[in-house]
Design a protein around this motif. Structure first.
Motif, PDB file in Angstrom:
ATOM      1  N   GLY A 355       0.774  -1.233   0.000  1.00 33.98           N
ATOM      2  CA  GLY A 355       0.000   0.000   0.000  1.00 33.98           C
ATOM      3  C   GLY A 355       0.803   1.278   0.000  1.00 33.98           C
ATOM      4  O   GLY A 355       0.232   2.365   0.119  1.00 33.98           O
ATOM      5  N   HIS A 356       2.110   1.186  -0.120  1.00 30.94           N
ATOM      6  CA  HIS A 356       2.939   2.395  -0.149  1.00 30.94           C
ATOM      7  C   HIS A 356       3.077   2.918  -1.567  1.00 30.94           C
ATOM      8  O   HIS A 356       2.959   2.167  -2.546  1.00 30.94           O
ATOM      9  CB  HIS A 356       4.323   2.110   0.439  1.00 30.94           C
ATOM     10  CG  HIS A 356       4.304   1.843   1.907  1.00 30.94           C
ATOM     11  ND1 HIS A 356       4.062   2.832   2.838  1.00 30.94           N
ATOM     12  CD2 HIS A 356       4.481   0.695   2.620  1.00 30.94           C
ATOM     13  CE1 HIS A 356       4.095   2.321   4.058  1.00 30.94           C
ATOM     14  NE2 HIS A 356       4.354   1.016   3.955  1.00 30.94           N
ATOM     15  N   SER A 357       3.357   4.205  -1.671  1.00 38.61           N
ATOM     16  CA  SER A 357       3.593   4.791  -2.994  1.00 38.61           C
ATOM     17  C   SER A 357       4.937   4.321  -3.537  1.00 38.61           C
ATOM     18  O   SER A 357       5.821   3.883  -2.784  1.00 38.61           O
ATOM     19  CB  SER A 357       3.600   6.320  -2.910  1.00 38.61           C
ATOM     20  OG  SER A 357       4.775   6.772  -2.261  1.00 38.61           O
ATOM     21  N   ALA A 358       5.096   4.428  -4.851  1.00 41.13           N
ATOM     22  CA  ALA A 358       6.358   4.026  -5.464  1.00 41.13           C
ATOM     23  C   ALA A 358       7.512   4.877  -4.937  1.00 41.13           C
ATOM     24  O   ALA A 358       8.611   4.373  -4.693  1.00 41.13           O
ATOM     25  CB  ALA A 358       6.259   4.148  -6.984  1.00 41.13           C
ATOM     26  N   GLY A 359       7.246   6.168  -4.747  1.00 41.70           N
ATOM     27  CA  GLY A 359       8.287   7.059  -4.248  1.00 41.70           C
ATOM     28  C   GLY A 359       8.745   6.688  -2.863  1.00 41.70           C
ATOM     29  O   GLY A 359       9.944   6.603  -2.580  1.00 41.70           O
ATOM     30  N   TRP A 360       7.765   6.462  -1.963  1.00 39.82           N
ATOM     31  CA  TRP A 360       8.118   6.106  -0.581  1.00 39.82           C
ATOM     32  C   TRP A 360       8.831   4.760  -0.558  1.00 39.82           C
ATOM     33  O   TRP A 360       9.831   4.586   0.160  1.00 39.82           O
ATOM     34  CB  TRP A 360       6.847   6.035   0.270  1.00 39.82           C
ATOM     35  CG  TRP A 360       7.129   5.831   1.746  1.00 39.82           C
ATOM     36  CD1 TRP A 360       7.232   6.803   2.691  1.00 39.82           C
ATOM     37  CD2 TRP A 360       7.349   4.575   2.399  1.00 39.82           C
ATOM     38  NE1 TRP A 360       7.513   6.239   3.912  1.00 39.82           N
ATOM     39  CE2 TRP A 360       7.583   4.872   3.767  1.00 39.82           C
ATOM     40  CE3 TRP A 360       7.369   3.258   1.994  1.00 39.82           C
ATOM     41  CZ2 TRP A 360       7.846   3.887   4.705  1.00 39.82           C
ATOM     42  CZ3 TRP A 360       7.638   2.250   2.928  1.00 39.82           C
ATOM     43  CH2 TRP A 360       7.863   2.567   4.277  1.00 39.82           C
ATOM     44  N   ALA A 361       8.338   3.796  -1.346  1.00 37.73           N
ATOM     45  CA  ALA A 361       8.921   2.457  -1.363  1.00 37.73           C
ATOM     46  C   ALA A 361      10.365   2.494  -1.863  1.00 37.73           C
ATOM     47  O   ALA A 361      11.259   1.851  -1.286  1.00 37.73           O
ATOM     48  CB  ALA A 361       8.084   1.543  -2.251  1.00 37.73           C
ATOM     49  N   TRP A 362      10.590   3.244  -2.937  1.00 40.67           N
ATOM     50  CA  TRP A 362      11.948   3.337  -3.478  1.00 40.67           C
ATOM     51  C   TRP A 362      12.877   4.048  -2.489  1.00 40.67           C
ATOM     52  O   TRP A 362      14.002   3.608  -2.251  1.00 40.67           O
ATOM     53  CB  TRP A 362      11.910   4.078  -4.806  1.00 40.67           C
ATOM     54  CG  TRP A 362      13.252   4.297  -5.432  1.00 40.67           C
ATOM     55  CD1 TRP A 362      13.999   5.430  -5.397  1.00 40.67           C
ATOM     56  CD2 TRP A 362      14.023   3.347  -6.180  1.00 40.67           C
ATOM     57  NE1 TRP A 362      15.188   5.258  -6.076  1.00 40.67           N
ATOM     58  CE2 TRP A 362      15.222   3.994  -6.569  1.00 40.67           C
ATOM     59  CE3 TRP A 362      13.815   2.026  -6.569  1.00 40.67           C
ATOM     60  CZ2 TRP A 362      16.207   3.350  -7.321  1.00 40.67           C
ATOM     61  CZ3 TRP A 362      14.804   1.384  -7.316  1.00 40.67           C
ATOM     62  CH2 TRP A 362      15.977   2.038  -7.686  1.00 40.67           C
ATOM     63  N   GLN A 363      12.396   5.142  -1.915  1.00 43.34           N
ATOM     64  CA  GLN A 363      13.208   5.891  -0.967  1.00 43.34           C
ATOM     65  C   GLN A 363      13.590   5.030   0.234  1.00 43.34           C
ATOM     66  O   GLN A 363      14.751   5.027   0.670  1.00 43.34           O
ATOM     67  CB  GLN A 363      12.441   7.129  -0.506  1.00 43.34           C
ATOM     68  CG  GLN A 363      13.235   8.072   0.383  1.00 43.34           C
ATOM     69  CD  GLN A 363      12.421   9.307   0.733  1.00 43.34           C
ATOM     70  OE1 GLN A 363      11.347   9.199   1.315  1.00 43.34           O
ATOM     71  NE2 GLN A 363      12.931  10.479   0.372  1.00 43.34           N
ATOM     72  N   GLU A 364      12.637   4.292   0.752  1.00 42.57           N
ATOM     73  CA  GLU A 364      12.892   3.433   1.909  1.00 42.57           C
ATOM     74  C   GLU A 364      13.909   2.343   1.572  1.00 42.57           C
ATOM     75  O   GLU A 364      14.829   2.069   2.340  1.00 42.57           O
ATOM     76  CB  GLU A 364      11.571   2.802   2.383  1.00 42.57           C
ATOM     77  CG  GLU A 364      11.685   2.017   3.678  1.00 42.57           C
ATOM     78  CD  GLU A 364      11.869   2.913   4.895  1.00 42.57           C
ATOM     79  OE1 GLU A 364      12.132   2.367   5.976  1.00 42.57           O
ATOM     80  OE2 GLU A 364      11.736   4.154   4.761  1.00 42.57           O
ATOM     81  N   THR A 365      13.754   1.735   0.410  1.00 43.75           N
ATOM     82  CA  THR A 365      14.674   0.671  -0.006  1.00 43.75           C
ATOM     83  C   THR A 365      16.096   1.204  -0.170  1.00 43.75           C
ATOM     84  O   THR A 365      17.057   0.592   0.304  1.00 43.75           O
ATOM     85  CB  THR A 365      14.198   0.038  -1.324  1.00 43.75           C
ATOM     86  OG1 THR A 365      12.890  -0.496  -1.134  1.00 43.75           O
ATOM     87  CG2 THR A 365      15.141  -1.065  -1.772  1.00 43.75           C
TER      88      THR A 365
END
Length: 820
Positions: A355-365
């Motif tokens: 359920g996370h946005s692509a931006g948040w997911a990429w940043q977190e990774t």
């Protein structure tokens, strides 16, 4: 034997700064007739090039090796500073141990001091004691009276090696040993006499007190023990990064300051002098949404952002390659590899599906991966963290809701200070406004340093956190040759630095003024200096820079950064424009060289474990005739309007050449164009070994020394550890070049070089001496290389070349005296 008595100890001292503390220690040594007064300056100079902080509140200031004649007799002096003094940022010293040692006698002191480092309670007591005899007892105790320490075990698997150099296993070579040992999982122990040390601990190794020319026993235990021992044996044989001391050479600009407020030492990254105010670099701000409702749409956004980042990296690659060649631009090829990392993709997708946005997911990774790399105590992995962060930010810009990404453009030219700069940050710097830059982290072989050199921006890296506490607007002089940032220089130093700048500029201006003069040696031999280019517009720039033609047109610029292959008509137009711009000067077109570090998505090339050894260069062209033939038709058509030559890349077998020639002849006959000269790139050892046979089938050879070096030495020139060893002036590479030239001469053919060493003045002289007659270099290097070749006689160059062929290492080649 080092001596220490009451006259050499000062208890309860205070010091405003490191310089005051060093002066106190030096004065004690002067008063007790251990050193001449001039050695104090040498101790100060040492601080500019090395960190004498040993650890746990102890520093060991000592002078430079070149000033040992100022040492009257061996001895030490100790200044106790109970309140402490900051040595470098975050390093507080309570015991300043000044050393006067003419040879390796200081190893004994290091051994005693490093034993103390492990006993914090003893150091704390010595830092405040009022009895100087406590310090004497601790620093002069014999081996038999030292506190017992657990003896490390001997391992069965072992090798004997001899430590080179006069100074033995002191801090710098010991650190190199530890760095190599830490690359392996195996435990590494080192025996020296009766002592055994942990080979992965600098402190432990220094306690051995290993002297130069003596043997140590290196032992390893674990799954990769045998490989670890082989690597350590090689590292010791190579000198552990320690070089034989040579007479001090005056740096190119010859400038040194007299009076400055503060000196921040770092590591030279890019040469030159910069004079101006300091200003901090401001990084971009990116804001992303945390959640998203449509995972599938977010996955598509992620894929689009990665694709866009790949295009940007390709463009950045081309821009840097235009200025500095493919070698330096390949940094951004390496960045593209991160985008293909399956772990990054899978972890990001896992967040998106929650359920996370692509931006948040990429940043977190990315943040998690960067943190993991940074947490490892390994400078190479730290450098990789910087690169990964750079790539992550590039993708994130395409996923962000808000991006504050205004280019960093100061209103006046400044010296830039930063904790670190990414390669992308550096590539965007405008030399008109960025006089130079200095970073707290990074190394001289980092991608950021390489880009700085390509832009001609003086730079220093690795200064440590002290850099980040300076007031903006402070006047400074950055010396990229010595690696020092001088803050608050006096007016006289500013003026003398400006004079040094003007002298360098005058030299460059004289080279530029004579750029159209031919490169004729003093004994009358004509050599051609031509350009490496990657774009249509560069043909005219090459001529204006003094180039006598184009020795390498990298035709792949027409095939990259697009969704389909260029048509024959498009290629013909580009080649014709260049022929017209050259106005009768020769144009050598290298046929498509894609593969390895260059790829075009529309070709749908299957992934390869090692693309540099796969389908690239002429192999791809032979496998894709629908790609190859239109290019050949366009080249032959352009050849009817001016002197055009064809060059095939990555020829590794005789069959490669004959197959390519057959296709070229078939195309030429279809068009009805006249024959043109056809040559090949010599880039792999097999082509060198077959040079006699290949020379009979071509009109010329052009040696690509970048790839030839990589393949000859089996060293990836982008490898973080091996890259600096992949030197085109290595004797093995020079012997390959010599063999190629001899084969060509026997067949009556000429030889050019279009790799990096042709644009290196030292390399150009040696190449001329080997019989190379054409030097294809980056456009900014043309004038300087022509000027250098006009200064030498071919006879002298031949003598130097023969000496180079007899050398054992690249370092020996680079230390040869050049003819004047």
């Amino acid at each position: 034997m080092m001596t220490l008595d009451l006259d050499n100890i000062k208890i309860g001292s205070t010091a405003a700064n490191k310089a005051d503390a060093i002066r106190e220690a030096a004065n004690l040594l002067i008063q007790t007739h251990h050193i001449k007064p001039g050695y104090m300056n040498s101790m100060m100079e040492r601080e500019k090039v090395a960190n004498t902080f040993l650890g746990n509140g102890i520093a060991i200031p000592h002078g430079l090796p070149k000033d040992r004649d100022d040492i009257l007799r061996t001895g030490i002096a100790v200044v106790q500073i109970p309140k402490g003094v900051e040595w470098n940022a975050g390093e507080i010293v309570h015991l300043v141990v000044g050393i006067a040692a003419r040879s390796d006698e200081h190893i004994e002191v290091l051994s005693n001091l490093t034993t103390l480092l492990g006993d914090e309670s003893l150091i704390q007591r010595l830092s405040v004691t009022s009895d100087p005899n406590d310090i004497i007892a601790s620093l002069t105790q014999s081996a038999g009276t030292k506190p017992a320490t657990p003896q490390l075990a001997d391992f069965a698997m072992a090798i004997e090696v001899v430590i080179q150099g006069k100074l033995g296993l002191h801090a710098r070579p010991a650190a190199t040993f530890v760095e190599v040992a830490k690359q392996f999982a195996a435990d590494v122990h080192v025996r020296y006499g009766e002592k055994v040390a942990n080979g992965k601990s600098l402190n432990s190794l220094l306690q051995l007190g290993v002297k130069g020319g003596t043997a140590i026993r290196v032992m390893a235990q674990g799954d990769d023990a045998e490989v670890a021992l082989a690597a350590l044996k090689e590292a010791v044989a190579q000198g552990l990064g320690e070089e034989e001391e040579k007479p001090a050479e005056v740096v190119e600009h010859g400038w040194t300051p007299q009076y400055v407020g503060e000196t921040i030492p770092g590591v030279p990254a890019s040469p030159g002098l910069a004079i101006g105010q300091v200003r901090y670099f401001k990084h971009r701000k990116i804001v992303v949404e945390t959640t998203a409702k449509d995972p599938q749409a977010e996955e598509e956004r992620l894929n689009e952002a990665i694709a866009a980042a790949q295009v940007e990296l390709e463009q950045l690659y081309e821009e840097v390659k235009e200025r500095s060649g493919a070698g330096k631009a390949s940094i951004f090829r390496a960045h593209a590899e991160f985008l293909a990392d399956p772990d990054l993709a899978s972890e990001t997708l896992a967040y998106i599906r929650k359920g996370h946005s692509a931006g948040w997911a990429w940043q977190e990774t990315i943040q998690m991966q960067v943190a993991a790399l940074q947490s490892v105590d390994d400078p190479l992995l730290s450098a990789r963290a910087t690169d990964l962060k750079d790539v992550g930010t590039r993708v994130l810009q395409h996923l962000a809701g808000i991006v504050d990404d205004q280019p960093f453009v100061p209103d006046i030219p400044v010296i830039l200070l930063a904790e670190d700069l990414t390669p992308s940050d550096t590539a965007k710097l405008n030399p008109e406004f960025i006089l130079g830059f200095c970073t707290a982290s990074g190394g001289p072989t980092s991608h950021t340093a390489i880009i700085a050199r390509s832009l001609g921006i003086p730079a220093i890296v690795g200064t440590g956190p002290a850099l980040l506490h300076q007031a903006e607007g402070t006047m400074a002089i950055l010396d990229g040759n010595s690696g020092n940032l001088y803050l608050e220089p006096g007016d006289a130093d500013i003026e003398s630095a400006r004079q040094a700048q003007r002298a360098l500029e005058n030299l460059r201006n004289e080279e530029f003024r004579t750029r159209f003069e031919p490169a004729i040696t003093t004994d009358g031999h004509r050599l051609e200096v031509v350009a490496n280019i990657s774009h249509t517009a560069e043909a005219e720039r090459a001529v204006n820079a003094g180039g006598e033609g184009v020795g390498l047109l990298r035709s792949e610029f027409l095939f990259l950064d697009r969704e389909d292959a260029p048509s024959e008509a498009e290629q013909f137009t580009a080649y014709l424009d260049m022929v017209t711009a050259l106005n009768g000067l020769p144009l050598i077109v290298r046929t498509l060289d894609i593969g390895g570090d260059k790829n075009a998505p529309y070709l749908n090339m299957p992934p390869e474990d090692n693309s540099f050894l796969g389908v690239r260069g002429i192999r791809l062209c032979l496998a894709r005739p629908k790609l190859f033939k239109p290019q050949l038709r366009a080249i032959f058509r352009a050849s009817q309007h001016g002197p055009v030559k064809i060059m095939f890349p990555m020829i590794s077998t005789y069959e490669d050449l004959t197959a390519a020639r057959e296709i070229a002849e078939q195309v030429r006959a279809e068009i009805g164009a006249p024959a043109v000269e056809i040559g090949i790139m010599i880039e792999v050892p097999s082509a060198v070994m077959m040079a006699e046979e290949l020379a009979r089938e071509v009109d010329f050879f052009s040696i690509g020394t970048n790839d030839l070096t990589q393949y000859t030495l089996a060293m990836d020139r982008l490898h973080p550890v091996l890259a600096k060893q992949a030197d085109g002036l290595h004797p093995a590479v020079l012997r390959m070049i010599d063999k190629t030239v001899q084969a060509a001469k026997a067949a009556g053919k000429w030889v050019g070089v279009c790799g990096g060493i042709a644009g290196d003045p030292r390399g150009a002289v040696i190449l001329a001496g080997l019989g190379v007659t054409e030097f294809s270099v980056s456009i900014p290097s043309i004038a300087a290389i022509k000027a250098k070749l006009r200064q030498i006689s071919l006879t002298d160059a031949q003598a130097v070349a023969q000496k180079a062929l007899s050398c054992r290492t690249a370092a020996e080649v680079r230390n040869l005296l050049l003819p004047m």
